[in-house]
Design a protein around this motif. Sequence first.
Motif, PDB file in Angstrom:
ATOM      1  N   THR A 101      46.452  49.332  50.129  1.00 52.09           N
ATOM      2  CA  THR A 101      47.680  48.371  49.893  1.00 52.09           C
ATOM      3  C   THR A 101      47.907  47.845  48.426  1.00 52.09           C
ATOM      4  N   SER A 102      46.853  47.631  47.732  1.00 49.17           N
ATOM      5  CA  SER A 102      46.950  47.155  46.208  1.00 49.17           C
ATOM      6  C   SER A 102      46.982  48.127  45.167  1.00 49.17           C
ATOM      7  N   GLY A 103      47.502  47.332  44.147  1.00 48.78           N
ATOM      8  CA  GLY A 103      47.382  48.413  42.791  1.00 48.78           C
ATOM      9  C   GLY A 103      48.773  49.202  42.569  1.00 48.78           C
ATOM     10  N   ALA A 104      49.859  48.310  42.973  1.00 46.36           N
ATOM     11  CA  ALA A 104      51.104  49.086  42.900  1.00 46.36           C
ATOM     12  C   ALA A 104      51.600  49.272  41.320  1.00 46.36           C
ATOM     13  N   GLU A 105      52.367  50.518  41.003  1.00 43.98           N
ATOM     14  CA  GLU A 105      52.550  50.640  39.802  1.00 43.98           C
ATOM     15  C   GLU A 105      53.978  49.966  39.227  1.00 43.98           C
ATOM     16  N   GLN A 128      42.124  38.206  46.074  1.00 45.61           N
ATOM     17  CA  GLN A 128      43.123  37.182  45.834  1.00 45.61           C
ATOM     18  C   GLN A 128      44.230  37.926  45.212  1.00 45.61           C
ATOM     19  N   ARG A 129      44.438  39.158  45.771  1.00 44.43           N
ATOM     20  CA  ARG A 129      45.770  40.007  45.332  1.00 44.43           C
ATOM     21  C   ARG A 129      46.915  39.298  46.359  1.00 44.43           C
ATOM     22  N   CYS A 130      48.152  39.371  46.012  1.00 43.24           N
ATOM     23  CA  CYS A 130      49.080  39.251  47.137  1.00 43.24           C
ATOM     24  C   CYS A 130      48.999  40.630  47.976  1.00 43.24           C
ATOM     25  N   THR A 131      48.544  41.705  47.427  1.00 46.34           N
ATOM     26  CA  THR A 131      48.654  42.976  48.090  1.00 46.34           C
ATOM     27  C   THR A 131      47.093  43.363  48.544  1.00 46.34           C
ATOM     28  N   SER A 132      46.245  42.416  48.567  1.00 47.93           N
ATOM     29  CA  SER A 132      44.848  42.497  49.212  1.00 47.93           C
ATOM     30  C   SER A 132      44.870  43.119  50.489  1.00 47.93           C
ATOM     31  N   LEU A 161      61.796  35.428  45.218  1.00 47.23           N
ATOM     32  CA  LEU A 161      60.344  34.952  45.681  1.00 47.23           C
ATOM     33  C   LEU A 161      59.576  36.097  45.896  1.00 47.23           C
ATOM     34  N   GLU A 162      58.381  35.896  45.586  1.00 45.54           N
ATOM     35  CA  GLU A 162      57.232  36.797  45.868  1.00 45.54           C
ATOM     36  C   GLU A 162      56.122  36.243  46.252  1.00 45.54           C
ATOM     37  N   LEU A 163      56.073  36.005  47.708  1.00 43.98           N
ATOM     38  CA  LEU A 163      55.128  35.263  48.471  1.00 43.98           C
ATOM     39  C   LEU A 163      53.955  35.975  49.036  1.00 43.98           C
ATOM     40  N   ALA A 168      60.038  49.087  42.483  1.00 41.92           N
ATOM     41  CA  ALA A 168      60.433  47.547  42.779  1.00 41.92           C
ATOM     42  C   ALA A 168      59.282  46.794  43.692  1.00 41.92           C
ATOM     43  N   PHE A 169      58.804  45.886  43.005  1.00 43.68           N
ATOM     44  CA  PHE A 169      57.548  44.889  43.628  1.00 43.68           C
ATOM     45  C   PHE A 169      58.265  43.867  44.534  1.00 43.68           C
ATOM     46  N   GLY A 170      57.761  43.594  45.739  1.00 46.19           N
ATOM     47  CA  GLY A 170      58.165  42.542  46.634  1.00 46.19           C
ATOM     48  C   GLY A 170      58.248  42.853  48.116  1.00 46.19           C
ATOM     49  N   SER A 190      55.050  38.470  32.722  1.00 44.62           N
ATOM     50  CA  SER A 190      55.573  39.566  32.103  1.00 44.62           C
ATOM     51  C   SER A 190      56.541  40.415  32.504  1.00 44.62           C
ATOM     52  N   TRP A 191      56.154  40.742  33.927  1.00 41.18           N
ATOM     53  CA  TRP A 191      57.408  41.480  34.930  1.00 41.18           C
ATOM     54  C   TRP A 191      58.705  40.718  34.613  1.00 41.18           C
ATOM     55  N   ASN A 192      58.570  39.411  34.900  1.00 45.76           N
ATOM     56  CA  ASN A 192      59.786  38.606  34.914  1.00 45.76           C
ATOM     57  C   ASN A 192      60.373  38.449  33.462  1.00 45.76           C
ATOM     58  N   PHE A 245      47.902  31.912  39.984  1.00 45.20           N
ATOM     59  CA  PHE A 245      46.605  31.991  39.189  1.00 45.20           C
ATOM     60  C   PHE A 245      46.072  33.529  39.402  1.00 45.20           C
ATOM     61  N   ASN A 246      46.390  34.194  40.365  1.00 47.48           N
ATOM     62  CA  ASN A 246      45.753  35.597  40.521  1.00 47.48           C
ATOM     63  C   ASN A 246      46.210  36.492  39.554  1.00 47.48           C
ATOM     64  N   PHE A 247      47.362  36.662  39.042  1.00 49.92           N
ATOM     65  CA  PHE A 247      47.938  37.590  37.974  1.00 49.92           C
ATOM     66  C   PHE A 247      48.517  36.601  37.055  1.00 49.92           C
ATOM     67  N   PRO A 248      47.608  36.021  36.317  1.00 49.94           N
ATOM     68  CA  PRO A 248      48.103  34.704  35.549  1.00 49.94           C
ATOM     69  C   PRO A 248      49.025  35.362  34.248  1.00 49.94           C
ATOM     70  N   GLN A 284      47.388  45.795  31.008  1.00 45.53           N
ATOM     71  CA  GLN A 284      47.938  47.147  30.896  1.00 45.53           C
ATOM     72  C   GLN A 284      49.269  47.115  31.560  1.00 45.53           C
ATOM     73  N   GLU A 285      49.324  46.337  32.861  1.00 46.90           N
ATOM     74  CA  GLU A 285      50.410  46.139  33.511  1.00 46.90           C
ATOM     75  C   GLU A 285      51.393  45.645  32.618  1.00 46.90           C
ATOM     76  N   MET A 286      51.074  44.512  31.725  1.00 47.01           N
ATOM     77  CA  MET A 286      52.040  43.999  30.791  1.00 47.01           C
ATOM     78  C   MET A 286      52.717  45.016  29.847  1.00 47.01           C
TER      79      MET A 286
HETATM   80  C1  UN1 Z   1      49.946  39.995  42.990  1.00 49.89           C
HETATM   81  O1  UN1 Z   1      49.035  39.917  43.547  1.00 49.89           O
HETATM   82  O2  UN1 Z   1      50.767  38.868  42.838  1.00 49.89           O
HETATM   83  O3  UN1 Z   1      49.910  45.890  43.196  1.00 49.89           O
HETATM   84  C2  UN1 Z   1      50.665  40.983  42.097  1.00 49.89           C
HETATM   85  C3  UN1 Z   1      49.132  45.011  42.887  1.00 49.89           C
HETATM   86  C4  UN1 Z   1      49.353  44.479  41.310  1.00 49.89           C
HETATM   87  C5  UN1 Z   1      50.011  43.276  41.447  1.00 49.89           C
HETATM   88  C6  UN1 Z   1      49.821  42.316  42.453  1.00 49.89           C
HETATM   89  N1  UN1 Z   1      50.119  45.691  40.676  1.00 49.89           N
HETATM   90  O4  UN1 Z   1      48.231  44.730  43.398  1.00 49.89           O
END
Ligand code: UN1
Length: 508
Positions: free
Chosen positions: A455-459, A293-297, A260-262, A463-465, A167-169, A159-162, A113-115
């Motif tokens: 903290t997770s689940g951004a729309e 395993q999300r960057c935003t976990s 970079l999105e680290l 802008a994400f990062g 698609s964002w990029n 791998f976590n958002f494979p 759906q995010e795609m």
């Molecule tokens: C990520 O973990 O690299 O905000 C992206 C979120 C998702 C994207 C996470 N929309 O958790």
Amino acid sequence: MQNILQQFQLTGTHAGVSTGSSWLQSTGQSIDSMSPVDGKLIAGVQSADRASYDAAIESAQAAYLKWRAIPAPRRGEIVRQIGESLRKNKEALGRLVSFEMGKSLQEGFGEVQEMIDICDFAVGLSRQLHGLTMHSERPGHRMYEQWHPLGIVGIISAFNFPVAVWSWNSMLAWVCGNVCIWKPSEKTPLTAIACQKITAEVFAANDIPEGVSCLVIGGRDVGEWMAQDKRIPLVSATGSTRMGKSVAATVASRLGKSLLELGGNNAIIITPDADLDMSLIGAVFGAVGTAGQRCTSTRRLIIHEDVYDAFVSKLVNAYGQLRIGDPLDENNHVGPLIDTDAVKAYLTSIEECKAEGGKFLVEGGVLKGAGFESGCYVKPCIAEVENHYKIVQHETFAPILYVMKYKTLDEAIAMQNGVPQGLSSAIMTTNLREAEQFLSNAGSDCGIANVNIGTSGAEIGGAFGGEKETGGGRESGSDAWKAYMRRQTNTINYSTHLPLAQGIKFDL
Ligand code: UN1
């Protein structure tokens, strides 16, 4: 699952390099894609060698000259069709994401759906790649800026958002007039192949030449080729801080651009005025969703001393209700970690935490027995810690939640900011003053700061990062598209004189 694998022709050993509809031969090492769900081999993929990588880049270079000449709204129309195709494939692709990566089926569908959402966003954007106009200081002059594409955009994804992060990029890069070369994580090559097939069909139906969408599957060496490659003006990389530092240094040494999105080390501050039931949902989903395993976990909870005991007991109780198991079974909340290396890192972090004095309120551990044969299923756990512990300062990609106490909001904000990473943050409060202080320039130092949301689940619209060791890049919504373009300032003299700027006289 078999019919989905057949639908995308993912059996045996699949080629790993593609320029669109064509799949190139390579002699690179074969990569096995194992499902963490059952620990079994799904299919193999032939990784890129230097020759097939170069062939893909050459195809991309040639395609760029044609693609950039297509008006942006026409490019947007093609991205609209990709979005339509993703809608049709949502069920199959979502299941494949869940099976190959191990996230819950709901989250697999959510990722697709995010795609779809970013496609819709990019379609609108294709008519809004605006520059400014400025008033020239000279008579008979007009000054404006326009945005041109960069060329080849390299995308390195995790791998976590494979599929979503690619698609964002790519969707933004494409409407901006760039062509893309994608190195997905070698842990999730099959979902990438499925995406390549979905998009290639749309490009072919629109008579778009090969090379606009390239895929190069491989390990670290392929990422290094991309970082070093002067033919790739922008490398957008998502992954660990360690990987990002290496990509950034290499790309910078050739004065290329990187996005970079680290890593993140995201905290929720739970204040005395928080709605504790809402806070519970935000905290638990944030900590155990995608098995942490999300960057935003959510990695840390910073809880006011007055509500600490009440909230922690709710939390421990909620963890007792969690169902861990097959992510394709919608009754389960938590699926497996990506592989057994991730399980080792989880166990090591637990040990390090204990050694530093962490007290486990919910113990971790690896699940064994029927249904857990892959060895990748672990128990989400909670430890009472202090913010300065080395392990707490570090991002472990696993469901380990650290809880800590605070007295004043200033102290809580200092703790929230007191880590090397700066991606996502949240405050749970019904108190306007606290919320605004958290969002102020003296508040959260993260790229994402939420009130009464986890903290997770951004729309995708924002802008994400994030800042600091998160790398500073912004992807997805708002004006993140500007990173995929070059700005050109144009001054046009339509007078019969050539006056110089700053009033300088130069007569011949
Ligand atoms: C990520 O973990 O690299 O905000 C992206 C979120 C998702 C994207 C996470 N929309 O958790």
